[in-house]
Design a protein around this motif. Structure first.
Motif, PDB file in Angstrom:
ATOM      1  N   PHE A 206      14.930  -6.890   0.533  1.00 47.52           N
ATOM      2  CA  PHE A 206      14.488  -6.209   1.752  1.00 47.52           C
ATOM      3  C   PHE A 206      12.976  -6.322   1.940  1.00 47.52           C
ATOM      4  CE2 PHE A 206      18.338  -3.133   1.760  1.00 47.52           C
ATOM      5  CZ  PHE A 206      19.059  -4.030   2.534  1.00 47.52           C
ATOM      6  N   VAL A 207      12.211  -6.077   0.879  1.00 47.69           N
ATOM      7  CA  VAL A 207      10.748  -6.121   1.020  1.00 47.69           C
ATOM      8  C   VAL A 207      10.251  -7.555   1.104  1.00 47.69           C
ATOM      9  CG1 VAL A 207      10.313  -3.871  -0.037  1.00 47.69           C
ATOM     10  CG2 VAL A 207      10.452  -5.886  -1.501  1.00 47.69           C
TER      11      VAL A 207
ATOM     12  N   PRO B 257       8.016  -5.776   4.925  1.00 42.01           N
ATOM     13  CA  PRO B 257       7.618  -4.525   4.271  1.00 42.01           C
ATOM     14  C   PRO B 257       8.476  -3.365   4.776  1.00 42.01           C
ATOM     15  CG  PRO B 257       5.674  -5.783   4.870  1.00 42.01           C
ATOM     16  CD  PRO B 257       6.847  -6.492   5.492  1.00 42.01           C
ATOM     17  N   SER B 258       8.931  -2.520   3.861  1.00 42.48           N
ATOM     18  CA  SER B 258       9.879  -1.467   4.214  1.00 42.48           C
ATOM     19  C   SER B 258       9.607  -0.188   3.441  1.00 42.48           C
ATOM     20  CB  SER B 258      11.314  -1.913   3.924  1.00 42.48           C
ATOM     21  OG  SER B 258      11.619  -3.132   4.572  1.00 42.48           O
TER      22      SER B 258
ATOM     23  N   ALA C 217       6.655  -2.014 -12.509  1.00 41.80           N
ATOM     24  CA  ALA C 217       6.662  -3.368 -13.051  1.00 41.80           C
ATOM     25  C   ALA C 217       5.794  -4.319 -12.242  1.00 41.80           C
ATOM     26  CB  ALA C 217       8.097  -3.896 -13.089  1.00 41.80           C
ATOM     27  N   GLU C 218       5.127  -3.802 -11.196  1.00 44.04           N
ATOM     28  CA  GLU C 218       4.229  -4.579 -10.333  1.00 44.04           C
ATOM     29  C   GLU C 218       4.969  -5.683  -9.572  1.00 44.04           C
ATOM     30  OE1 GLU C 218       0.881  -5.919 -12.599  1.00 44.04           O
ATOM     31  OE2 GLU C 218       0.321  -3.893 -13.224  1.00 44.04           O
ATOM     32  N   LEU C 219       6.237  -5.430  -9.276  1.00 37.28           N
ATOM     33  CA  LEU C 219       7.007  -6.373  -8.464  1.00 37.28           C
ATOM     34  C   LEU C 219       6.912  -6.030  -6.982  1.00 37.28           C
ATOM     35  CD1 LEU C 219      10.217  -6.778 -10.674  1.00 37.28           C
ATOM     36  CD2 LEU C 219       8.037  -8.006 -10.791  1.00 37.28           C
ATOM     37  N   ILE C 220       6.602  -4.776  -6.678  1.00 37.87           N
ATOM     38  CA  ILE C 220       6.283  -4.347  -5.325  1.00 37.87           C
ATOM     39  C   ILE C 220       5.044  -3.462  -5.388  1.00 37.87           C
ATOM     40  CG2 ILE C 220       8.681  -4.456  -4.542  1.00 37.87           C
ATOM     41  CD1 ILE C 220       8.820  -1.411  -4.788  1.00 37.87           C
ATOM     42  N   ARG C 221       4.415  -3.243  -4.247  1.00 35.12           N
ATOM     43  CA  ARG C 221       3.231  -2.388  -4.190  1.00 35.12           C
ATOM     44  C   ARG C 221       3.186  -1.693  -2.841  1.00 35.12           C
ATOM     45  NH1 ARG C 221      -0.511  -7.750  -4.245  1.00 35.12           N
ATOM     46  NH2 ARG C 221      -0.085  -8.470  -2.110  1.00 35.12           N
ATOM     47  N   VAL C 222       2.388  -0.637  -2.766  1.00 34.78           N
ATOM     48  CA  VAL C 222       2.250   0.112  -1.515  1.00 34.78           C
ATOM     49  C   VAL C 222       1.424  -0.704  -0.530  1.00 34.78           C
ATOM     50  CG1 VAL C 222       1.354   2.196  -0.433  1.00 34.78           C
ATOM     51  CG2 VAL C 222       2.443   2.330  -2.688  1.00 34.78           C
ATOM     52  N   ARG C 223       1.968  -0.883   0.656  1.00 38.86           N
ATOM     53  CA  ARG C 223       1.248  -1.589   1.716  1.00 38.86           C
ATOM     54  C   ARG C 223       0.496  -0.599   2.597  1.00 38.86           C
ATOM     55  NH1 ARG C 223       1.944  -6.545   4.667  1.00 38.86           N
ATOM     56  NH2 ARG C 223       1.273  -6.354   6.843  1.00 38.86           N
ATOM     57  N   GLU C 224       1.194   0.496   2.981  1.00 43.05           N
ATOM     58  CA  GLU C 224       0.586   1.513   3.814  1.00 43.05           C
ATOM     59  C   GLU C 224       1.435   2.776   3.788  1.00 43.05           C
ATOM     60  OE1 GLU C 224       0.760   0.766   8.019  1.00 43.05           O
ATOM     61  OE2 GLU C 224       2.509  -0.545   7.798  1.00 43.05           O
TER      62      GLU C 224
ATOM     63  N   GLU D  87       6.144  11.872   5.991  1.00 44.58           N
ATOM     64  CA  GLU D  87       5.318  10.730   5.594  1.00 44.58           C
ATOM     65  C   GLU D  87       6.184   9.705   4.874  1.00 44.58           C
ATOM     66  OE1 GLU D  87       1.099  11.153   3.899  1.00 44.58           O
ATOM     67  OE2 GLU D  87       2.324  10.744   2.121  1.00 44.58           O
ATOM     68  N   ARG D  88       5.991   8.447   5.215  1.00 44.57           N
ATOM     69  CA  ARG D  88       6.777   7.382   4.611  1.00 44.57           C
ATOM     70  C   ARG D  88       5.872   6.300   4.037  1.00 44.57           C
ATOM     71  NH1 ARG D  88      11.564   7.136   9.194  1.00 44.57           N
ATOM     72  NH2 ARG D  88      12.768   8.905   8.376  1.00 44.57           N
ATOM     73  N   VAL D  89       6.142   5.941   2.781  1.00 45.53           N
ATOM     74  CA  VAL D  89       5.371   4.920   2.091  1.00 45.53           C
ATOM     75  C   VAL D  89       6.049   3.569   2.289  1.00 45.53           C
ATOM     76  CG1 VAL D  89       4.455   4.141  -0.120  1.00 45.53           C
ATOM     77  CG2 VAL D  89       4.622   6.594   0.363  1.00 45.53           C
ATOM     78  N   VAL D  90       5.302   2.616   2.812  1.00 42.47           N
ATOM     79  CA  VAL D  90       5.830   1.283   3.071  1.00 42.47           C
ATOM     80  C   VAL D  90       5.446   0.365   1.908  1.00 42.47           C
ATOM     81  CG1 VAL D  90       5.785  -0.715   4.620  1.00 42.47           C
ATOM     82  CG2 VAL D  90       5.682   1.613   5.560  1.00 42.47           C
TER      83      VAL D  90
END
Length: 207
Positions: A18-19, A23-24, A60-67, A76-79
């Motif tokens: 999905f990501v 970005p989701s 695991a640093e496979l995804i990260r916060v975009r915004e 509030e939603r973390v993308v």
């Protein structure tokens, strides 16, 4: 010290997919899983399962916060977005899952391994129940599959459903044969016969 997922999982693959697509945030991913029918291949009965998968992938640093999105009247939603390491890991996992059959420990084979604890009649009754449930699942899957094709979805995005139908058909066919053997008496057993069989193998006298 970096934390790595101990092993790949279907839910982690879906989240990374999905990501990778776009970005989701967690809520969107949870809804997409249901909308696309992927709740049939990953367990998201508990909403926090998606959040747990996200936390593990982030650690695991496979995804990260975009915004972080803050819309009026909504929480509030973390993308999240995929990282370069996440892309590399996703493709490696995908190739491995496609090309390397993995040993899975399911309940049904364990039940079959100890089936003789019940009478042949009781086993036949339970296998009939299983067959009815599988037939219902197959009918629903076929109906959903046809509906998706009518909506214009290509077969490519429905391969998991097609594979499920192949497995269901194969198991139903196998159950039909086994149930017939049990009902006809071709396959049967008694407690006395089982004790003799066990003793024969324990003493190493089996032919």
């Amino acid at each position: 010290m970096k934390t790595r997922p101990r092993q790949r999982s279907p839910l982690a693959m879906v989240v990374l997919g999905f990501v990778l697509e776009t970005p989701s945030h967690a809520y969107r991913m949870h809804e997409l899983i249901k909308q696309r029918g992927k709740d049939k291949i990953v367990n998201v009965a508990q909403r926090n399962s998606v959040y747990q998968a996200i936390a593990q992938l982030q650690a695991a640093e496979l995804i990260r916060v975009r915004e972080t999105q803050q819309n009026e009247g909504r929480p509030e939603r973390v993308v999240y977005e995929i990282t370069p390491l996440g892309k590399k890991t996703f493709y490696a996992w995908l190739e491995g899952m496609l090309g390397e059959p993995r040993r899975e420990y399911n309940e049904f084979p364990a039940a079959l391994a100890t089936v003789m604890a019940l009478s042949p009649e009781a086993v036949a009754v339970q296998l009939q129940r299983r067959r009815q449930t599988l037939k219902q699942q197959l009918d629903e899957s076929v109906s959903d599959f046809k509906e998706c094709l009518k909506r214009g979805l290509p077969r490519l995005v429905l391969l998991d459903d097609e594979y499920k139908q192949v497995l269901l058909k194969a198991e139903i066919k196998w159950l039909d044969g086994l149930i017939a053997e049990l009902e006809s008496g071709e396959m049967t057993w008694t407690e006395k016969w089982l004790r003799q069989l066990a003793a024969q193998f324990e003493t190493g006298k089996a032919d």
